[in-house]
Design an enzyme around this catalytic site. Sequence first.
Site, PDB file in Angstrom:
ATOM      1  N   LYS A 173     -34.116   2.131 -11.388  1.00 51.41           N
ATOM      2  CA  LYS A 173     -33.228   2.339 -10.235  1.00 51.41           C
ATOM      3  C   LYS A 173     -33.948   3.186  -9.187  1.00 51.41           C
ATOM      4  O   LYS A 173     -34.062   4.402  -9.312  1.00 51.41           O
ATOM      5  CB  LYS A 173     -31.945   3.073 -10.641  1.00 51.41           C
ATOM      6  CG  LYS A 173     -30.934   3.083  -9.502  1.00 51.41           C
ATOM      7  CD  LYS A 173     -30.030   4.289  -9.487  1.00 51.41           C
ATOM      8  CE  LYS A 173     -30.467   5.398  -8.601  1.00 51.41           C
ATOM      9  NZ  LYS A 173     -30.620   5.124  -7.167  1.00 51.41           N
ATOM     10  N   GLY A 226     -36.044  14.035  -8.799  1.00 54.17           N
ATOM     11  CA  GLY A 226     -35.098  14.198  -7.704  1.00 54.17           C
ATOM     12  C   GLY A 226     -34.709  15.660  -7.566  1.00 54.17           C
ATOM     13  O   GLY A 226     -35.488  16.554  -7.895  1.00 54.17           O
ATOM     14  N   SER A 227     -33.478  15.880  -7.133  1.00 54.03           N
ATOM     15  CA  SER A 227     -33.052  17.254  -6.843  1.00 54.03           C
ATOM     16  C   SER A 227     -32.623  17.991  -8.124  1.00 54.03           C
ATOM     17  O   SER A 227     -32.287  17.374  -9.135  1.00 54.03           O
ATOM     18  CB  SER A 227     -31.879  17.224  -5.872  1.00 54.03           C
ATOM     19  OG  SER A 227     -30.781  16.570  -6.476  1.00 54.03           O
ATOM     20  N   GLN A 229     -29.929  19.701  -8.454  1.00 57.35           N
ATOM     21  CA  GLN A 229     -28.496  19.458  -8.640  1.00 57.35           C
ATOM     22  C   GLN A 229     -28.242  18.188  -9.457  1.00 57.35           C
ATOM     23  O   GLN A 229     -27.496  18.196 -10.435  1.00 57.35           O
ATOM     24  CB  GLN A 229     -27.915  19.284  -7.242  1.00 57.35           C
ATOM     25  CG  GLN A 229     -26.490  19.615  -7.097  1.00 57.35           C
ATOM     26  CD  GLN A 229     -26.030  19.213  -5.682  1.00 57.35           C
ATOM     27  OE1 GLN A 229     -26.787  18.618  -4.897  1.00 57.35           O
ATOM     28  NE2 GLN A 229     -24.803  19.524  -5.374  1.00 57.35           N
ATOM     29  N   GLU A 250     -38.068  15.910 -13.283  1.00 58.21           N
ATOM     30  CA  GLU A 250     -38.968  16.559 -12.317  1.00 58.21           C
ATOM     31  C   GLU A 250     -38.130  16.858 -11.097  1.00 58.21           C
ATOM     32  O   GLU A 250     -37.572  15.949 -10.486  1.00 58.21           O
ATOM     33  CB  GLU A 250     -40.130  15.629 -11.930  1.00 58.21           C
ATOM     34  CG  GLU A 250     -41.220  15.528 -12.972  1.00 58.21           C
ATOM     35  CD  GLU A 250     -41.843  16.856 -13.339  1.00 58.21           C
ATOM     36  OE1 GLU A 250     -41.775  17.817 -12.532  1.00 58.21           O
ATOM     37  OE2 GLU A 250     -42.390  16.951 -14.452  1.00 58.21           O
ATOM     38  N   CYS A 284     -42.447  17.566  -3.464  1.00 59.05           N
ATOM     39  CA  CYS A 284     -41.944  18.661  -4.303  1.00 59.05           C
ATOM     40  C   CYS A 284     -43.045  19.688  -4.555  1.00 59.05           C
ATOM     41  O   CYS A 284     -42.775  20.816  -4.945  1.00 59.05           O
ATOM     42  CB  CYS A 284     -41.357  18.134  -5.605  1.00 59.05           C
ATOM     43  SG  CYS A 284     -42.406  16.958  -6.403  1.00 59.05           S
ATOM     44  N   GLN A 331     -31.608  14.410   6.105  1.00 59.23           N
ATOM     45  CA  GLN A 331     -32.704  15.345   5.789  1.00 59.23           C
ATOM     46  C   GLN A 331     -33.076  16.159   7.036  1.00 59.23           C
ATOM     47  O   GLN A 331     -33.344  17.366   6.952  1.00 59.23           O
ATOM     48  CB  GLN A 331     -33.918  14.576   5.259  1.00 59.23           C
ATOM     49  CG  GLN A 331     -35.099  15.454   4.875  1.00 59.23           C
ATOM     50  CD  GLN A 331     -34.786  16.433   3.752  1.00 59.23           C
ATOM     51  OE1 GLN A 331     -34.270  16.049   2.704  1.00 59.23           O
ATOM     52  NE2 GLN A 331     -35.069  17.714   3.966  1.00 59.23           N
ATOM     53  N   GLU A 383     -35.252  25.202  -1.707  1.00 59.78           N
ATOM     54  CA  GLU A 383     -36.134  24.123  -1.283  1.00 59.78           C
ATOM     55  C   GLU A 383     -35.570  23.453  -0.023  1.00 59.78           C
ATOM     56  O   GLU A 383     -34.412  23.055   0.008  1.00 59.78           O
ATOM     57  CB  GLU A 383     -36.272  23.083  -2.395  1.00 59.78           C
ATOM     58  CG  GLU A 383     -37.308  22.040  -2.048  1.00 59.78           C
ATOM     59  CD  GLU A 383     -37.546  21.060  -3.180  1.00 59.78           C
ATOM     60  OE1 GLU A 383     -36.573  20.535  -3.728  1.00 59.78           O
ATOM     61  OE2 GLU A 383     -38.732  20.812  -3.494  1.00 59.78           O
TER      62      GLU A 383
END
Length: 482
Positions: A173, A226-227, A229, A250, A284, A331, A383
């Site tokens: 995905k 990804g994030s 959260q 990650e 990142c 963003q 971040e």
Amino acid sequence: MTAILKNFIGGEWVDGSGVTRNINPSNTNDLVGEYAKADKAQTEKAIAAAKAAFPAWAQSTPQARYDALNKISLEILSRKEELGRLLAREEGKTLPEGIGEVARAGQIFAFFAGEALRLIGEKGASVRPGLDVELTREPMGVVGMITPWNFPIAIPAWKIAPALCYGNTVVFKPAELVPGSAHALSEIITRSGIPAGVFNLVVGSGSVVGQTLLDHPDVAAISFTGSVQTGRKIAQACVLSNPMKKFQLEMGGKNPLVVLDDADLKTAVEVAVNGAYFSTGQRCTASSRLIVTEGIHDRFVAAMAERLKGLSVDDALKAGVHIGPVVDQSQLDQDLRYIKIGQDEGAKLAWGGELLKRETPGHYLQPALFTEANNNMRIAREEIFGPVAAVIRAKNYEEALAISNDTEFGLASGICTTSLKYASHYKRNSESGMVMVNLPTAGVDYHVPFGGRKGSSYGAREQGSYAREFYTTVKTAYTFPG
Ligand code: ADP
């Protein structure tokens, strides 16, 4: 009208239920393509296909897996200019960066083609007389991959290649913002000779497609980038599912770059500019905290401002552009919000931070450099994921190291120094997964592990031969020959 590009499920290209529009961030009038969105039922079909294909693929010969991965690598590498252009067009990194990322994806498939041939077990003596003990690695089963938008082909490559290499089947995905590179990569994978169901592409949202992967008992493992959260939600879902899933995460970074008095100024500025601003700061591993000791501080800030003036921010596909646009409006809003937060907190916006107008409507932001920041400010702790960096003054190396480690994250860190003593001390004492000396915090090799500590990463490392820790499970077999 261009055709809506489809999902790949159980060996077939299938229509979806709804469409994702892929917009060029350098020119929001440019529609890169339209991609069918998979729903819950289609995601479940993809999982079922991957489950059905697993036993045969798990038993396939290393030669068959080498051949498929090598074929994928060769096609990616032979089309790197065309695919790099697509990547730069949909994500906004510059064309050379886009081509470089595609080449990296090709190299990763080549590496894991070789790894398929190198998976050898171990045999040893038992502590009990007359017995043999054997250790072998077996694939996990169906692996779900959930990837972000900032590396639309390299991150999928470094998950899909090891998964297939070790005999797993895949449901992929990609991030909805960048389905183009994911689709092109998937097409190449479908031409590699792998059986139907071994690889499946399901474009769609995290809340539908991602959640279905997390909830489904037949998905054995989830690899996520990804994030923080979302990472936390994924961890929870994997632990609560029955059976529990193996997972690797990650996530973010707030990566420090320490610049010491004895650094070569030119090197330090190049390292900082590259680490903080290239790829529009959307890595990142970007250096967002520049921790600079007193003796070089003012010279460093002046040289940075001078260097930033010379950077061209423009359409990612134009020749000579250093920094492309921010990926999308949301963003960009986040970047601008943090620039305001930094000013409100009392940091000085020493350069940049303005919206820029170019020939085409795009999300163009001048790289922003804060000075007079301290490590407690939100711009130094959270971040941002944009072309925004903050200079934090430190008295000496010891204070710089302490500031460097004072963060929830621990992905990459760097130091610019000509002192072997400080370089060695920093490598040993920096609390991060990847440490760079006189090099940008972003920019890594593909044959060695990638990953971090603390809030940046969870689970086994990605890339290099360490990837086998995640994509295989160990079996210990005892034999009494009689
Ligand atoms: P980013 O800031 O890179 O978009 P996200 O963590 O939001 O970071 O997204 C990374 C990936 O995780 C994307 O593919 C996204 O669709 C997916 N995702 C987001 N939310 C969820 C969720 N609740 N469950 C599963 N996947 C999700």
